[in-house]
Each structure stands twice: as C-alpha cells, then as structure tokens.
Write a protein that holds these residues in place. Structure first.
Motif, PDB file in Angstrom:
ATOM      1  N   MET A   1      -2.108  13.871  -1.445  1.00  0.00           N
ATOM      2  CA  MET A   1      -0.651  14.016  -1.402  1.00  0.00           C
ATOM      3  C   MET A   1      -0.154  14.754  -2.637  1.00  0.00           C
ATOM      4  N   THR A   2       0.809  15.637  -2.438  1.00  0.00           N
ATOM      5  CA  THR A   2       1.501  16.205  -3.591  1.00  0.00           C
ATOM      6  C   THR A   2       2.474  15.151  -4.128  1.00  0.00           C
ATOM      7  N   ASN A   3       2.945  15.354  -5.346  1.00  0.00           N
ATOM      8  CA  ASN A   3       3.936  14.419  -5.893  1.00  0.00           C
ATOM      9  C   ASN A   3       5.170  14.337  -5.007  1.00  0.00           C
ATOM     10  N   GLU A   4       5.594  15.485  -4.476  1.00  0.00           N
ATOM     11  CA  GLU A   4       6.788  15.504  -3.626  1.00  0.00           C
ATOM     12  C   GLU A   4       6.539  14.713  -2.350  1.00  0.00           C
ATOM     13  N   GLU A   5       5.383  14.923  -1.748  1.00  0.00           N
ATOM     14  CA  GLU A   5       5.053  14.173  -0.518  1.00  0.00           C
ATOM     15  C   GLU A   5       5.007  12.678  -0.815  1.00  0.00           C
ATOM     16  N   GLN A   6       4.416  12.340  -1.942  1.00  0.00           N
ATOM     17  CA  GLN A   6       4.310  10.929  -2.312  1.00  0.00           C
ATOM     18  C   GLN A   6       5.698  10.308  -2.454  1.00  0.00           C
ATOM     19  N   GLN A   7       6.572  11.019  -3.174  1.00  0.00           N
ATOM     20  CA  GLN A   7       7.903  10.463  -3.417  1.00  0.00           C
ATOM     21  C   GLN A   7       8.730  10.344  -2.144  1.00  0.00           C
ATOM     22  N   GLN A   8       8.515  11.265  -1.216  1.00  0.00           N
ATOM     23  CA  GLN A   8       9.288  11.214   0.022  1.00  0.00           C
ATOM     24  C   GLN A   8       8.672  10.265   1.043  1.00  0.00           C
ATOM     25  N   LEU A   9       7.361  10.354   1.207  1.00  0.00           N
ATOM     26  CA  LEU A   9       6.741   9.708   2.359  1.00  0.00           C
ATOM     27  C   LEU A   9       6.325   8.256   2.124  1.00  0.00           C
ATOM     28  N   LEU A  10       5.861   7.931   0.916  1.00  0.00           N
ATOM     29  CA  LEU A  10       5.414   6.536   0.726  1.00  0.00           C
ATOM     30  C   LEU A  10       6.556   5.537   0.889  1.00  0.00           C
ATOM     31  N   PRO A  11       7.751   5.798   0.377  1.00  0.00           N
ATOM     32  CA  PRO A  11       8.849   4.856   0.662  1.00  0.00           C
ATOM     33  C   PRO A  11       9.165   4.777   2.163  1.00  0.00           C
ATOM     34  N   GLU A  12       9.110   5.900   2.854  1.00  0.00           N
ATOM     35  CA  GLU A  12       9.364   5.898   4.314  1.00  0.00           C
ATOM     36  C   GLU A  12       8.327   5.038   5.027  1.00  0.00           C
ATOM     37  N   ILE A  13       7.078   5.191   4.631  1.00  0.00           N
ATOM     38  CA  ILE A  13       5.997   4.433   5.270  1.00  0.00           C
ATOM     39  C   ILE A  13       6.197   2.937   5.026  1.00  0.00           C
ATOM     40  N   PHE A  14       6.507   2.561   3.791  1.00  0.00           N
ATOM     41  CA  PHE A  14       6.629   1.125   3.499  1.00  0.00           C
ATOM     42  C   PHE A  14       7.918   0.532   4.058  1.00  0.00           C
ATOM     43  N   LEU A  15       8.965   1.331   4.158  1.00  0.00           N
ATOM     44  CA  LEU A  15      10.168   0.836   4.840  1.00  0.00           C
ATOM     45  C   LEU A  15       9.870   0.586   6.314  1.00  0.00           C
ATOM     46  N   SER A  16       9.109   1.484   6.923  1.00  0.00           N
ATOM     47  CA  SER A  16       8.797   1.300   8.347  1.00  0.00           C
ATOM     48  C   SER A  16       7.889   0.089   8.535  1.00  0.00           C
ATOM     49  N   ILE A  17       6.994  -0.164   7.591  1.00  0.00           N
ATOM     50  CA  ILE A  17       6.145  -1.354   7.675  1.00  0.00           C
ATOM     51  C   ILE A  17       7.008  -2.618   7.625  1.00  0.00           C
ATOM     52  N   ARG A  18       7.949  -2.662   6.723  1.00  0.00           N
ATOM     53  CA  ARG A  18       8.826  -3.841   6.628  1.00  0.00           C
ATOM     54  C   ARG A  18       9.656  -4.006   7.881  1.00  0.00           C
ATOM     55  N   HIS A  19      10.152  -2.901   8.409  1.00  0.00           N
ATOM     56  CA  HIS A  19      10.923  -2.924   9.658  1.00  0.00           C
ATOM     57  C   HIS A  19      10.067  -3.468  10.802  1.00  0.00           C
ATOM     58  N   LEU A  20       8.847  -2.957  10.922  1.00  0.00           N
ATOM     59  CA  LEU A  20       7.950  -3.401  11.999  1.00  0.00           C
ATOM     60  C   LEU A  20       7.591  -4.872  11.838  1.00  0.00           C
ATOM     61  N   ALA A  21       7.366  -5.306  10.614  1.00  0.00           N
ATOM     62  CA  ALA A  21       7.015  -6.715  10.382  1.00  0.00           C
ATOM     63  C   ALA A  21       8.134  -7.627  10.873  1.00  0.00           C
ATOM     64  N   GLU A  22       9.374  -7.198  10.693  1.00  0.00           N
ATOM     65  CA  GLU A  22      10.503  -7.992  11.212  1.00  0.00           C
ATOM     66  C   GLU A  22      10.547  -7.947  12.722  1.00  0.00           C
ATOM     67  N   GLU A  23      10.421  -6.739  13.265  1.00  0.00           N
ATOM     68  CA  GLU A  23      10.490  -6.565  14.723  1.00  0.00           C
ATOM     69  C   GLU A  23       9.407  -7.369  15.437  1.00  0.00           C
ATOM     70  N   LEU A  24       8.247  -7.445  14.818  1.00  0.00           N
ATOM     71  CA  LEU A  24       7.083  -8.066  15.461  1.00  0.00           C
ATOM     72  C   LEU A  24       6.888  -9.517  15.025  1.00  0.00           C
ATOM     73  N   ASN A  25       7.903 -10.055  14.347  1.00  0.00           N
ATOM     74  CA  ASN A  25       7.903 -11.481  13.975  1.00  0.00           C
ATOM     75  C   ASN A  25       6.691 -11.875  13.130  1.00  0.00           C
ATOM     76  N   LEU A  26       6.398 -11.044  12.147  1.00  0.00           N
ATOM     77  CA  LEU A  26       5.282 -11.361  11.248  1.00  0.00           C
ATOM     78  C   LEU A  26       5.778 -12.114  10.015  1.00  0.00           C
ATOM     79  N   GLU A  27       6.710 -13.045  10.233  1.00  0.00           N
ATOM     80  CA  GLU A  27       7.321 -13.728   9.092  1.00  0.00           C
ATOM     81  C   GLU A  27       6.323 -14.592   8.327  1.00  0.00           C
ATOM     82  N   LYS A  28       5.208 -14.942   8.951  1.00  0.00           N
ATOM     83  CA  LYS A  28       4.194 -15.718   8.220  1.00  0.00           C
ATOM     84  C   LYS A  28       3.386 -14.835   7.267  1.00  0.00           C
ATOM     85  N   GLY A  29       3.497 -13.529   7.434  1.00  0.00           N
ATOM     86  CA  GLY A  29       2.813 -12.604   6.541  1.00  0.00           C
ATOM     87  C   GLY A  29       1.944 -11.619   7.283  1.00  0.00           C
TER      88      GLY A  29
END
Ligand code: 5GP
Ligand code: ZN
Length: 113
Positions: A52-80
């Motif tokens: 990853m370039t620095n620019e890709e890292q700064q743009q994409l890693l937050p997007e990826i982790f936000l989507s992970i948190r969103h999916l964890a809520e959607e899929l009821n992974l509240e236990k972890g």
C-alpha cells in the motif's frame, strides 16, 4: 490480470456480497472457518499491506475497519469477533489481493497455527 477477488469486485463471479461502497467490498469466504467468515477487500487491486502507498493506507484502512464494525453490528457479533490479515508467504496469504478476514459466531483460540 487474473485476480479472483478483482473478478468478485467486478461481479464476474457469483458471490454473496454483504456490504459494498465506493472503496470496499465484503463477501462470504468460500471455505468458512467460523459461522461468520467474511472477507473485506478494497475495490482497488493492492497485493498486500506492504504494497500500500501511504495515501492508500490513509484512505482505505479506515474504510475497511469502519465496514468491519458496521458488519459486526449487522451480523450481531456483539460477543466479539476476530479480524485477520495474512500478509505474504509466512503470513499464509494465498490470494494476492489485500483482504481482511472477519471471523465470528464462535469462541476463537489463541495462539494461531
Ligand atoms: P488468505 O489465505 O489469502 O488469507 O485467504 C484467502 C481466502 O480466500 C481463503 O479463506 C479462501 O477460502 C478464500 N477464497 C479463495 N477463493 C475464493 C473465491 O473464489 N471466492 C470466495 N468467496 N472466497 C475465496
Ligand atoms: Zn485483485
């Protein structure tokens, strides 16, 4: 380029996509290792974290982790859940398009193999 995940992004391969936006696509792993096993990838072909370039890292890693948190809520992974990135040969990476595994629905073990 012959990349299976690029083909999923382009919808050339039938796959159940659970979330997508301008930057990120999330879909079910074909060989699930837990009741929930998704792969979260950037739309853009990037081979692995080290490429990853620095620019890709700064743009994409937050997007990826936000989507992970969103999916964890959607899929009821509240236990972890567990997020895994296998990077290159020693990391066990088999598909050379950056991806993060989201595993949940059961208790995970440590250490990994
Ligand atoms: P890695 O070992 O590179 O971290 O993980 C690659 C993952 O991609 C594996 O868990 C494997 O099951 C998954 N995979 C490989 N080919 C396909 C495919 O064509 N479709 C889907 N949905 N997953 C795939
Ligand atoms: Zn690709």
């Amino acid at each position: 380029m012959d990349c299976i995940f690029c083909k999923i992004v382009e919808k050339e391969i039938e796959t159940r996509i659970l979330f997508e936006n301008e930057h990120v696509v999330a879909f079910e792993d074909i060989n699930p290792q837990a009741p929930t096993h998704l792969l979260i990838i950037p739309r853009k072909h990037i081979a692995n974290l080290q490429e990853m370039t620095n620019e890709e890292q700064q743009q994409l890693l937050p997007e990826i982790f936000l989507s992970i948190r969103h999916l964890a809520e959607e899929l009821n992974l509240e236990k972890g859940y567990r997020v895994v990135n296998n990077c290159k040969k020693h990391g066990g990476q088999t598909v050379d398009h950056l991806h993060f595994h989201l595993l949940g629905g059961r208790s995970m073990q440590w250490p990994p193999g």
